[in-house]
Design a protein around this motif. Structure first.
Motif, PDB file in Angstrom:
ATOM      1  N   GLU A  58     -15.480   2.969  -1.072  1.00  0.00           N
ATOM      2  CA  GLU A  58     -16.612   2.086  -0.792  1.00  0.00           C
ATOM      3  C   GLU A  58     -16.214   0.636  -1.024  1.00  0.00           C
ATOM      4  O   GLU A  58     -16.577  -0.259  -0.253  1.00  0.00           O
ATOM      5  CB  GLU A  58     -17.797   2.463  -1.681  1.00  0.00           C
ATOM      6  N   LEU A  59     -15.453   0.381  -2.084  1.00  0.00           N
ATOM      7  CA  LEU A  59     -14.959  -0.970  -2.340  1.00  0.00           C
ATOM      8  C   LEU A  59     -14.079  -1.443  -1.187  1.00  0.00           C
ATOM      9  O   LEU A  59     -14.160  -2.601  -0.762  1.00  0.00           O
ATOM     10  CB  LEU A  59     -14.168  -0.997  -3.649  1.00  0.00           C
ATOM     11  N   ALA A  60     -13.256  -0.527  -0.654  1.00  0.00           N
ATOM     12  CA  ALA A  60     -12.339  -0.899   0.429  1.00  0.00           C
ATOM     13  C   ALA A  60     -13.089  -1.399   1.656  1.00  0.00           C
ATOM     14  O   ALA A  60     -12.570  -2.222   2.419  1.00  0.00           O
ATOM     15  CB  ALA A  60     -11.460   0.302   0.799  1.00  0.00           C
ATOM     16  N   ARG A  61     -14.315  -0.933   1.862  1.00  0.00           N
ATOM     17  CA  ARG A  61     -15.084  -1.351   3.036  1.00  0.00           C
ATOM     18  C   ARG A  61     -15.471  -2.822   2.962  1.00  0.00           C
ATOM     19  O   ARG A  61     -15.838  -3.419   3.980  1.00  0.00           O
ATOM     20  CB  ARG A  61     -16.332  -0.483   3.181  1.00  0.00           C
ATOM     21  N   TRP A  62     -15.390  -3.406   1.774  1.00  0.00           N
ATOM     22  CA  TRP A  62     -15.754  -4.815   1.615  1.00  0.00           C
ATOM     23  C   TRP A  62     -14.534  -5.727   1.549  1.00  0.00           C
ATOM     24  O   TRP A  62     -14.682  -6.945   1.493  1.00  0.00           O
ATOM     25  CB  TRP A  62     -16.592  -4.992   0.338  1.00  0.00           C
ATOM     26  N   LEU A  63     -13.338  -5.137   1.536  1.00  0.00           N
ATOM     27  CA  LEU A  63     -12.126  -5.938   1.437  1.00  0.00           C
ATOM     28  C   LEU A  63     -11.713  -6.457   2.806  1.00  0.00           C
ATOM     29  O   LEU A  63     -11.998  -5.855   3.831  1.00  0.00           O
ATOM     30  CB  LEU A  63     -10.988  -5.093   0.840  1.00  0.00           C
ATOM     31  N   THR A  64     -11.007  -7.559   2.809  1.00  0.00           N
ATOM     32  CA  THR A  64     -10.521  -8.139   4.056  1.00  0.00           C
ATOM     33  C   THR A  64      -9.262  -7.402   4.503  1.00  0.00           C
ATOM     34  O   THR A  64      -8.574  -6.768   3.686  1.00  0.00           O
ATOM     35  CB  THR A  64     -10.180  -9.629   3.873  1.00  0.00           C
ATOM     36  N   PRO A  65      -8.936  -7.478   5.790  1.00  0.00           N
ATOM     37  CA  PRO A  65      -7.692  -6.852   6.267  1.00  0.00           C
ATOM     38  C   PRO A  65      -6.474  -7.360   5.514  1.00  0.00           C
ATOM     39  O   PRO A  65      -5.538  -6.588   5.248  1.00  0.00           O
ATOM     40  CB  PRO A  65      -7.650  -7.259   7.748  1.00  0.00           C
ATOM     41  N   GLN A  66      -6.454  -8.645   5.139  1.00  0.00           N
ATOM     42  CA  GLN A  66      -5.303  -9.202   4.438  1.00  0.00           C
ATOM     43  C   GLN A  66      -5.078  -8.535   3.088  1.00  0.00           C
ATOM     44  O   GLN A  66      -3.944  -8.445   2.607  1.00  0.00           O
ATOM     45  CB  GLN A  66      -5.490 -10.722   4.244  1.00  0.00           C
ATOM     46  N   VAL A  67      -6.154  -8.070   2.457  1.00  0.00           N
ATOM     47  CA  VAL A  67      -6.034  -7.364   1.182  1.00  0.00           C
ATOM     48  C   VAL A  67      -5.682  -5.902   1.409  1.00  0.00           C
ATOM     49  O   VAL A  67      -4.875  -5.314   0.672  1.00  0.00           O
ATOM     50  CB  VAL A  67      -7.345  -7.479   0.375  1.00  0.00           C
ATOM     51  N   LEU A  68      -6.267  -5.289   2.440  1.00  0.00           N
ATOM     52  CA  LEU A  68      -6.069  -3.861   2.674  1.00  0.00           C
ATOM     53  C   LEU A  68      -4.661  -3.522   3.164  1.00  0.00           C
ATOM     54  O   LEU A  68      -4.088  -2.503   2.760  1.00  0.00           O
ATOM     55  CB  LEU A  68      -7.090  -3.355   3.703  1.00  0.00           C
ATOM     56  N   ILE A  69      -4.102  -4.350   4.032  1.00  0.00           N
ATOM     57  CA  ILE A  69      -2.824  -4.016   4.675  1.00  0.00           C
ATOM     58  C   ILE A  69      -1.719  -3.737   3.651  1.00  0.00           C
ATOM     59  O   ILE A  69      -1.030  -2.710   3.744  1.00  0.00           O
ATOM     60  CB  ILE A  69      -2.414  -5.117   5.672  1.00  0.00           C
ATOM     61  N   PRO A  70      -1.501  -4.613   2.649  1.00  0.00           N
ATOM     62  CA  PRO A  70      -0.439  -4.298   1.685  1.00  0.00           C
ATOM     63  C   PRO A  70      -0.696  -3.024   0.885  1.00  0.00           C
ATOM     64  O   PRO A  70       0.252  -2.404   0.391  1.00  0.00           O
ATOM     65  CB  PRO A  70      -0.439  -5.534   0.758  1.00  0.00           C
ATOM     66  N   LEU A  71      -1.964  -2.638   0.750  1.00  0.00           N
ATOM     67  CA  LEU A  71      -2.286  -1.444  -0.024  1.00  0.00           C
ATOM     68  C   LEU A  71      -1.868  -0.161   0.681  1.00  0.00           C
ATOM     69  O   LEU A  71      -1.539   0.829   0.026  1.00  0.00           O
ATOM     70  CB  LEU A  71      -3.795  -1.385  -0.310  1.00  0.00           C
ATOM     71  N   ILE A  72      -1.877  -0.158   2.010  1.00  0.00           N
ATOM     72  CA  ILE A  72      -1.697   1.108   2.734  1.00  0.00           C
ATOM     73  C   ILE A  72      -0.524   1.120   3.703  1.00  0.00           C
ATOM     74  O   ILE A  72      -0.221   2.172   4.281  1.00  0.00           O
ATOM     75  CB  ILE A  72      -2.982   1.447   3.527  1.00  0.00           C
ATOM     76  N   ARG A  73       0.160   0.002   3.900  1.00  0.00           N
ATOM     77  CA  ARG A  73       1.150  -0.083   4.975  1.00  0.00           C
ATOM     78  C   ARG A  73       2.283   0.937   4.810  1.00  0.00           C
ATOM     79  O   ARG A  73       2.909   1.334   5.786  1.00  0.00           O
ATOM     80  CB  ARG A  73       1.709  -1.499   5.099  1.00  0.00           C
ATOM     81  N   ASP A  74       2.581   1.369   3.581  1.00  0.00           N
ATOM     82  CA  ASP A  74       3.673   2.323   3.357  1.00  0.00           C
ATOM     83  C   ASP A  74       3.185   3.756   3.168  1.00  0.00           C
ATOM     84  O   ASP A  74       3.983   4.635   2.821  1.00  0.00           O
ATOM     85  CB  ASP A  74       4.493   1.894   2.121  1.00  0.00           C
ATOM     86  N   GLU A  75       1.891   3.992   3.392  1.00  0.00           N
ATOM     87  CA  GLU A  75       1.347   5.333   3.177  1.00  0.00           C
ATOM     88  C   GLU A  75       1.444   6.179   4.438  1.00  0.00           C
ATOM     89  O   GLU A  75       1.757   5.696   5.523  1.00  0.00           O
ATOM     90  CB  GLU A  75      -0.114   5.231   2.705  1.00  0.00           C
TER      91      GLU A  75
ATOM     92  N   MET B  10      -8.155  12.734  -2.425  1.00  0.00           N
ATOM     93  CA  MET B  10      -6.766  12.270  -2.498  1.00  0.00           C
ATOM     94  C   MET B  10      -6.658  10.818  -2.039  1.00  0.00           C
ATOM     95  O   MET B  10      -5.925  10.025  -2.632  1.00  0.00           O
ATOM     96  CB  MET B  10      -5.872  13.170  -1.645  1.00  0.00           C
ATOM     97  N   LEU B  11      -7.396  10.466  -0.980  1.00  0.00           N
ATOM     98  CA  LEU B  11      -7.393   9.087  -0.506  1.00  0.00           C
ATOM     99  C   LEU B  11      -7.991   8.166  -1.557  1.00  0.00           C
ATOM    100  O   LEU B  11      -7.489   7.058  -1.798  1.00  0.00           O
ATOM    101  CB  LEU B  11      -8.179   8.980   0.801  1.00  0.00           C
ATOM    102  N   GLU B  12      -9.066   8.611  -2.191  1.00  0.00           N
ATOM    103  CA  GLU B  12      -9.693   7.840  -3.260  1.00  0.00           C
ATOM    104  C   GLU B  12      -8.695   7.559  -4.386  1.00  0.00           C
ATOM    105  O   GLU B  12      -8.556   6.420  -4.855  1.00  0.00           O
ATOM    106  CB  GLU B  12     -10.888   8.626  -3.809  1.00  0.00           C
ATOM    107  N   GLU B  13      -7.960   8.588  -4.790  1.00  0.00           N
ATOM    108  CA  GLU B  13      -6.981   8.436  -5.862  1.00  0.00           C
ATOM    109  C   GLU B  13      -5.849   7.510  -5.433  1.00  0.00           C
ATOM    110  O   GLU B  13      -5.369   6.677  -6.205  1.00  0.00           O
ATOM    111  CB  GLU B  13      -6.432   9.811  -6.238  1.00  0.00           C
ATOM    112  N   LEU B  14      -5.437   7.643  -4.159  1.00  0.00           N
ATOM    113  CA  LEU B  14      -4.367   6.807  -3.629  1.00  0.00           C
ATOM    114  C   LEU B  14      -4.761   5.328  -3.661  1.00  0.00           C
ATOM    115  O   LEU B  14      -3.992   4.477  -4.133  1.00  0.00           O
ATOM    116  CB  LEU B  14      -4.040   7.238  -2.200  1.00  0.00           C
ATOM    117  N   LEU B  15      -5.960   5.025  -3.160  1.00  0.00           N
ATOM    118  CA  LEU B  15      -6.415   3.639  -3.141  1.00  0.00           C
ATOM    119  C   LEU B  15      -6.548   3.084  -4.556  1.00  0.00           C
ATOM    120  O   LEU B  15      -6.170   1.932  -4.825  1.00  0.00           O
ATOM    121  CB  LEU B  15      -7.753   3.532  -2.414  1.00  0.00           C
TER     122      LEU B  15
END
Length: 339
Positions: free
Chosen positions: A115-132, A181-186
């Motif tokens: 739910e928090l991720a839905r409020w984040l900007t793409p610039q914040v999200l991309i580094p979090l998931i780019r290697d997943e 699992m996605l929740e734990e990953l984030l």
């Protein structure tokens, strides 16, 4: 702008907008804080679009609210959230969070990381998931607003993008275990990238944005004091306060004054790296003949190194800063209100 003064019928979103506008600011803010991003955007659009709100529209909005409450009754919705909100208003975020952890150490109302991720900007999200794994990325993207998901997708490595889109198109039902699992990953990735504080806040850019939105007197009062305490910090804030894109907000008179101070070759080089629609801000301050001439020179200039464009834009910003210090042009808010 719509006019609801004597409208015979209004839509549900318009009714909601009217109801929110009738509330006190604190009450309205509490309601808005419970909405999804898409709902918040829609309601915000309707609120901004409201013209004169007449008695018919107000009566319809209240009648619709009363009708629904008679059917549904009043439920104890988000009681923990209400307590948390009251605690926060009473003692602040940090103390309230500590209190709630003691009161409810296993608080189920804590905002899930997804739910928090839905409020984040793409610039914040991309580094979090780019290697997943593409599957995990796909599960996350389908839960974001399409515009945000598109920006995140664009920021992923080229070879990953087709795999992610393929999985999105063929996703189907997602097991609860996969969401967990996605929740734990984030949660883990946010901790790795940002520490226990989750996300960094503030900084020279935020300070500059606030100062730019304030009246000129605030800048004149605040910046010299910051420079006395920390000259490097003051310079960092000033660099964020004066950027090339800030020139787009100048009025025609200020823009004209700036263009008279800048060599034409510098202006052409600076505009070469500017999207065509944004160049119109500069062209409006010229005669049509002069603007056409600049357009032709930009087209004839051919390819330029980005470093040359950036250098020219910096030169224009430097000139704008000098004119601003002299009071010739104004960045941000004015000192006065006008009627």
């Amino acid at each position: 702008m719509s006019d609801l003064a004597e409208s015979p019928a209004i839509t549900d979103p318009e009714r909601a907008a009217v109801m929110v506008m009738l509330l006190e600011d604190d009450q309205a803010a509490r309601i808005l804080s419970q909405l999804e991003p898409a709902e918040l955007r829609l309601l915000g659009e309707k609120m901004c679009a409201l013209g004169e709100i007449g008695p018919i529209a107000i009566a319809q909005a209240i009648a619709g609210f009363v009708e629904k409450t008679e059917r549904l009754g009043l439920i104890a919705h988000d009681r923990i959230g209400q307590v948390r909100s009251l605690m926060t208003r009473a003692v602040g975020d940090v103390k309230a969070d500590s209190l709630m952890q003691r009161i409810l150490p296993d608080d189920p109302s804590r905002t899930p990381t997804i739910e928090l991720a839905r409020w984040l900007t793409p610039q914040v999200l991309i580094p979090l998931i780019r290697d997943e794994h593409p599957q995990a990325i796909a599960v996350l993207l389908v839960q974001l607003d399409p515009e945000v998901a598109a920006a995140v997708l664009h920021g992923l490595p080229d070879e990953i993008q087709p795999q992610v889109v393929h999985r999105i198109a063929t996703l189907g039902p997602v097991a609860a275990e996969a969401i967990a699992m996605l929740e734990e990953l984030l949660h883990r990735r946010i901790g790795e990238c940002h520490g226990r504080g989750a996300l960094a806040m503030g900084g020279p850019r935020d300070a500059a944005n606030i100062i730019n939105a304030s009246v000129r007197a605030v800048e004149k009062r605040v910046m010299p004091e910051i420079a006395k305490q920390d000259r490097q910090l003051a310079k960092a804030i000033e660099n964020e306060m004066f950027k090339f894109e800030h020139l787009f907000g100048l009025d025609d008179k200020s823009m004209g004054a700036l263009l008279r101070e800048v060599d034409s070759d510098v202006m052409i080089a600076a505009l070469k790296g500017t999207p065509e629609e944004q160049r119109e801000v500069f062209f409006r301050s010229m005669s049509s003949r002069a603007a056409d001439g600049v357009r032709d020179e930009i087209a004839a200039r051919g390819r330029m190194k980005m470093a040359e464009v950036i250098e020219a834009q910096k030169a224009m910003v430097t000139a704008a800063r000098r004119l601003s210090a002299e009071g010739v042009i104004v960045f941000g808010a004015s000192d006065d209100d006008y009627v």
